[in-house]
Design a protein around this motif. Sequence first.
Motif, PDB file in Angstrom:
ATOM      1  N   ARG A 183     -15.371  -3.428   2.939  1.00 54.14           N
ATOM      2  CA  ARG A 183     -16.148  -2.613   1.993  1.00 54.14           C
ATOM      3  C   ARG A 183     -15.650  -1.166   2.012  1.00 54.14           C
ATOM      4  O   ARG A 183     -15.264  -0.639   3.064  1.00 54.14           O
ATOM      5  CB  ARG A 183     -17.633  -2.665   2.343  1.00 54.14           C
ATOM      6  N   TYR A 233     -25.066  -8.938   2.200  1.00 56.20           N
ATOM      7  CA  TYR A 233     -24.208  -7.767   2.364  1.00 56.20           C
ATOM      8  C   TYR A 233     -23.343  -7.899   3.626  1.00 56.20           C
ATOM      9  O   TYR A 233     -22.139  -7.641   3.597  1.00 56.20           O
ATOM     10  CB  TYR A 233     -25.066  -6.501   2.443  1.00 56.20           C
ATOM     11  N   GLY A 271     -22.952  -5.095  -3.377  1.00 54.14           N
ATOM     12  CA  GLY A 271     -22.394  -3.865  -2.828  1.00 54.14           C
ATOM     13  C   GLY A 271     -21.721  -3.055  -3.911  1.00 54.14           C
ATOM     14  O   GLY A 271     -21.093  -3.608  -4.824  1.00 54.14           O
ATOM     15  N   SER A 272     -21.887  -1.745  -3.837  1.00 55.63           N
ATOM     16  CA  SER A 272     -21.291  -0.859  -4.840  1.00 55.63           C
ATOM     17  C   SER A 272     -20.770   0.406  -4.157  1.00 55.63           C
ATOM     18  O   SER A 272     -21.528   1.078  -3.463  1.00 55.63           O
ATOM     19  CB  SER A 272     -22.334  -0.477  -5.901  1.00 55.63           C
TER      20      SER A 272
END
Length: 349
Positions: A273, A222, A235-236
């Motif tokens: 992100r 991550y 990752g979401s």
Amino acid sequence: MASITLKDLVKAYGDTEVLHHIDGQIEDGEFVVIVGPSGCGKSTLLRMVAGLETVTGGEIHIGDRVVNELEPADRDIAMVFQNYALYPHMSVRENMAYGLKIRKISKDEINRRVEEAADILEIRPYLERKPRQLSGGQRQRVAMGRAIVRDPQVFLFDEPLSNLDAKLRVQMRLEIRKLQQKLGVTSIYVTHDQVEAMTLGDRLMVLNGGYVEQFGTPIELYDRPETMFVAGFIGSPAMNFLPAEVANGVTTLSNGAQLGVAQGQGNVVLGVRPEHLEPQEDGAIEVQVQLMEQLGANTLLHGALKGTDTEMVVSLPGHVTAAPGTEMKFGAAPENMHFFAPDTQKRIE
């Protein structure tokens, strides 16, 4: 228990190579998740460890034995399948005991193991029922119980939760992790669900097109993804990728906006992100909002980098309201900006 070593492992069907020189060391008692999209070779790799697929090249070690030529029954492994694979005409007790009966273990020892496993999995009340009288979650517990009674060196899980509904998947995921920690058995678990992988695994092996993209802890993958594939898969919501150019320590985005953080030189891809983008009055990353998703604990803003067609997602905590067409400025901490080479798609350090 035993460690598992994969050495230069290759699988080919005729002239088509589907797994390419896989290397990996799985420690005794470790829970490793093999994760990747459909067709990447993760189930094939698991079946090679199980002995259900032949090895084209390389070696598989379980403990101090090379098991390439051993039959599945001789590898001291137990496998839990996606479809449970229970015998419909047998009771739960008979399903769990069948493998032990084939190995000619005494009746008293079989009963002891079955009832001990039933207590661990909380299925003792269902021992005399048939599989058709059980829910999906109960059937999955029976399948795991059948593996536990074997007392193997290695557990292999092939997408065991994919047939369950979302709520039950979360519950069973936690139960599998607690069970593995309690038993301390070396385990390999295959899934295409990156959330499942992140929450279950001590380490994750990310496969893509038969290659290992990265093998490390969930946090390593991550925080420091080695490739754009890993960055976008783990990752979401997925990481945002912004085309950019680096010169003289300055990163210039495709819309001309400039950032004082830079890695590499020339054309790069900047990864950020969604949850690391923070609203800033003078933020250089300007997003034109197209759609808003209220998820309760957080809000997802879908849009594009202003002046471009580069799609972006921003995840903000709590309730945020933004009408379509709204322009919002964001920034991110330097340690949360990732730079990749557009040609190799590998991380730029």
